[in-house]
Design an enzyme around this catalytic site. Structure first.
Site, PDB file in Angstrom:
ATOM      1  N   GLU A   1      -7.945 -10.339  -4.319  1.00 39.19           N
ATOM      2  CA  GLU A   1      -7.688 -11.303  -3.451  1.00 39.19           C
ATOM      3  C   GLU A   1      -8.750 -12.425  -3.354  1.00 39.19           C
ATOM      4  O   GLU A   1      -8.664 -13.425  -2.492  1.00 39.19           O
ATOM      5  CB  GLU A   1      -7.118 -10.834  -2.010  1.00 39.19           C
ATOM      6  CG  GLU A   1      -5.885 -10.369  -2.036  1.00 39.19           C
ATOM      7  CD  GLU A   1      -5.675  -9.409  -0.650  1.00 39.19           C
ATOM      8  OE1 GLU A   1      -4.130  -9.137  -0.282  1.00 39.19           O
ATOM      9  OE2 GLU A   1      -6.516  -9.243  -0.071  1.00 39.19           O
TER      10      GLU A   1
ATOM     11  N   ASP B   1       0.836  -1.328   0.079  1.00 36.90           N
ATOM     12  CA  ASP B   1      -0.015  -0.024  -0.008  1.00 36.90           C
ATOM     13  C   ASP B   1       1.132   1.203  -0.019  1.00 36.90           C
ATOM     14  O   ASP B   1       0.693   2.328  -0.733  1.00 36.90           O
ATOM     15  CB  ASP B   1      -0.870  -0.057   1.191  1.00 36.90           C
ATOM     16  CG  ASP B   1      -1.570  -1.234   1.512  1.00 36.90           C
ATOM     17  OD1 ASP B   1      -1.501  -2.267   0.777  1.00 36.90           O
ATOM     18  OD2 ASP B   1      -2.693  -1.226   2.035  1.00 36.90           O
TER      19      ASP B   1
END
Length: 773
Positions: free
Chosen positions: A488, A358
């Site tokens: 994911e 991130d």
């Protein structure tokens, strides 16, 4: 959503006492200064539901991994940011009865986070079971000017009684993490005691031997006059407290100023911790609460001057972006290259407070544009300094020759995530490391970073990619098997388009960087070759992969396929889902999620965001139109990327919808999880949604571009950016775009693809083009 906070341009306001929202409010009203942070726990004792949280950057614990089935390559621990010493505690008693808002009648309760000045204020009236009523006002801040200091002003007024008010401020090192895998107590006792200005506690972690010393100094006033009576000091195991009992009459007000110092062995030797804290405590006592607060607010004024985004005509949007900017700078200031940005920052225990991809993909653009170059450079240096560990991580998985796999989750460079589909397969994070170097140089022009550190990282990552691809005889192409992309909700897939594309791009960018360093600094290039054993013969394999890679696509639809066989799934859209099934990860089995076509966050769209110039607009549009309706946005990182791409494609209504979701993700608790902490890293995406989305800002090929749009809900917006060391102010109105150079130098940029020169003497004014979808 859970909307219980008032809308205000500069404040977060909770009006009314909501015990059922206490954990959420503790997250939202958190404070920090990049060095340490504190959840908005009450100073006085509270017997209701609460997650106690006080955190220090860089202080962590290797909690033993807890998995049901051990696999080779699993990390042995999950690093966790520690709930550290409780420095805010002040027990209050009214005529001997404890003040506990969970057991009192509470009225006129208001909690206010003043984002402009950086402090938390709490006001309430409490009626104890005895009928005694008090009016309380508490102000708290963690100093942005003096990183090891936090301070509290606690005022109590007697409303209807004569009697005693007792204050018992304390510092307590006997704290626990709620998320400890085996309920282990992470801290052990070292020393506690008192000195002339107050008391102190020193504790250490049971592993890694981090030491923390925290102290307090307290000053009392009654009706504005200093109280000089000595306190009753009590020294216990891992705690020191001071008790003051003040006789009051109805209408009297008593104030406690508590100033705390929190220092660690990360910045001081263990031998110097106590003397340092003692000295700083003495200085803080002499300076006093009011001056410390003034210094703190002045530092926030400087931060806001460079980072504020002004939105006119939409207070919800304005509050959202300021809250996000505020929390980002509370989490990371860039002063220490050893620190990074955890997904929850200093606001909760989830994700362990560690570093994820991130930072490079979402946070770096914000700091690149709002802070001096040093801040973004430190984020890159953090990864460079952990390159040896990244190489070791790859070796554990069977990679050779200095190949590096950066960890999915880390505190010190070692991988400490233990879900196999993430640890072993979500290798796209390596690409984000390379893209961050590229992005940094595009914005700063600092190509010296390549020879200093960047090229070593790029070569190590490219070595990894060259080994992670393998040749398929059946396809006569290079393929990448068994990966998890940014989505994911897909695991162990073959040929994830995004992962393969960014892997090839990394090798191409590394080749370009090799040529730059060799041409501009041949001596350093030779040093790098010797240091890492690099020969350009290696690059032949890179080129072969790049020229012969399998990138799945559906030519009939004219789209890239998220992975092989994606279209074998039953094709549904989010509109087909029952709202009672959302979020999917809380209602569906994992098996059902994996077999569905639904996407957690941008995957192909993430790649289109990074590499939009590689494709024509119709290719961008076809892919966005196909994948967005299948995306459930159940990752906090998803809405901002879609806001940027929707704005690029002229989908102004959708862009605004995505912006509002990312801007108010925590304030309105879209994902129903803010009680666990805030989504710090996705907050940078809020800034991106405005600056890169609505304003269309791009830095590419050494040039700066803007293509501003204006949401229908806004009358205007403005912001500042740093570009190659020059500060620009951009204002977008209904009919006009204005760009001002604030540092007196000439800047060249493009607006709607037209080239302009901007000087401080003559702000640029360009008619705004209306977006067309």
């Amino acid at each position: 959503m859970n909307q219980y906070l008032e809308v205000d341009k500069w404040n977060i306001i909770e009006d009314g006492f909501n015990p059922e929202q206490q954990r959420s409010s503790e997250s939202i009203f958190s404070l920090g200064n990049g060095h340490m942070g504190q959840r908005a726990n009450f100073e006085e004792s509270y017997s209701g539901d609460s997650l106690q949280g006080s955190y220090i950057g860089g202080i962590y614990y290797p909690d033993k991994t807890k998995v049901g089935w051990w696999k080779n390559g699993y990390p042995e621990y999950f690093a966790k940011v520690l709930n550290s010493v409780n420095w805010i505690g002040i027990d209050i008693a009214i005529n001997g009865a404890p003040l506990d808002l969970f057991k009192c009648g509470v009225s006129a309760f208001k909690r206010v986070l003043n984002m402009k000045k950086g402090y938390l204020k709490r006001l309430f009236v409490a009626e104890l079971p005895s009928g005694d009523k008090v009016e309380v006002e508490v102000t708290r801040f963690i100093s942005m000017a003096r990183k090891e200091i936090g301070a509290i002003e606690y005022n109590i007024k007697s409303l209807n009684f004569d009697g005693d008010i007792t204050f018992k401020p304390y510092v307590n090192g006997d704290v626990r993490n709620e998320d400890a895998n085996y309920d282990e107590h992470f801290w052990s006792e070292v020393e506690q005691g008192s000195f002339e200005e107050g008391g102190y506690v020193t504790t250490r972690t049971k592993k890694l031997d981090f030491h923390v010393t925290a102290s307090m100094t307290n000053q009392l006033q009654q009706n504005g006059n200093d109280i000089t009576e000595d306190a009753d000091t009590e020294v216990e195991s891992m705690q020191v407290s001071e008790e003051y009992t003040v006789p009051v009459s109805q209408g009297d007000e008593v104030s406690l100023h508590k100033i705390a110092v929190v220092a660690s062995s990360l910045n001081h030797s263990t031998a110097q911790l106590k003397p340092h804290v003692k000295s700083l405590t003495k200085d803080a006592a002499a300076i006093g609460f009011a001056t410390l607060l003034y210094e703190h607010t002045q530092r926030w004024a400087e931060i806001w001057d460079g980072s504020d985004v002004l939105i006119e005509g939409d207070d919800k949007a304005q509050q959202g972006i300021r809250f996000n900017i505020f929390q980002l700078y509370q989490t990371y200031t860039g002063e220490d290259e050893r620190l990074n940005i955890g997904p929850k920052g200093f606001t909760g225990e989830k994700y362990g407070g560690c570093t994820y991809w991130d930072t490079e993909a979402y946070c770096l653009p914000f700091y690149l544009n709002t802070a001096p170059n040093k801040v973004a450079r430190n984020l890159l240096l953090y990864r460079y300094q952990q390159l040896p560990e990244a190489i070791e991580n790859a070796e554990k998985l069977g990679f050779e020759n200095g190949a590096a796999l950066y960890p999915m989750v880390t505190m010190n460079g070692e991988e400490c995530h233990n879900e196999w589909e993430i640890t072993f397969e979500e290798v796209h994070r390596n690409g984000a490391m390379a893209y961050a170097i590229h992005n940094y140089i595009q914005h700063t022009g600092d190509e010296s970073y390549l020879s200093e550190a960047g090229l070593e990282v790029l070569i190590a990552i490219s070595r990894f990619w060259s080994q992670r691809f393998n040749y398929s005889e059946k396809r006569d192409k290079f393929v990448m098997l068994g990966v998890t992309g940014p989505n994911e909700y897909e695991n162990n897939i073959n040929n994830n388009w995004y992962t393969s594309y960014i892997g090839c791009w990394t090798m191409k960018y590394t080749l370009e960087s090799i040529e730059k360093v060799r041409s501009n600094n041949s001596e350093r290039y030779s040093d790098i070759q010797d240091k890492i054993g690099f020969s350009e013969d290696e690059t032949a394999q890179w080129k072969e992969i790049m020229d012969n890679v399998h990138l799945p696509e559906d030519k009939k639809r004219g789209i890239f396929l998220q992975q092989d066989n994606y279209l074998d799934k039953e094709q549904r859209t989010v509109e087909d889902l029952n709202e009672n099934e959302r979020p999917l990860n809380q209602h569906w089995s994992w098996d059902r999620i994996l077999r569905s076509c639904f996407i957690k966050q941008g995957d192909v769209v993430q790649g289109l965001y990074f590499f939009e110039d590689h494709f024509d607009e119709e290719m961008l549009r076809r892919n966005f139109d196909f994948y967005e309706p299948r995306t459930v946005h159940e990752s906090s990182l998803s809405p901002c990327i879609h806001a940027i791409m929707a704005s690029k494609l002229g989908y102004s209504d959708r862009a605004y919808e995505f912006y509002l979701r990312t801007a108010r993700l925590d304030l309105d608790d879209y994902n129903e999880e803010v009680h666990q902490g805030l989504h710090i890293t996705s907050m940078a995406g809020t800034w991106m949604a405005i600056v890169e989305g609505f304003a269309g800002k791009r830095a590419k090929d050494g040039e700066l571009y803007f293509a501003p749009t204006l949401p229908d809900e806004w009358s205007a917006y403005s912001f500042k950016i740093l570009y190659k060391g020059r500060r620009l102010k951009i204002r977008v109105e209904a009919e006009e775009v204005q760009i001002t150079c604030e540092d007196g130098e000439t800047v060249q940029c493009y607006v709607y693809d037209e080239q302009y020169q901007i000087t401080a003497d003559e702000p640029l004014k360009v008619s705004r083009k209306k977006a067309v979808a």
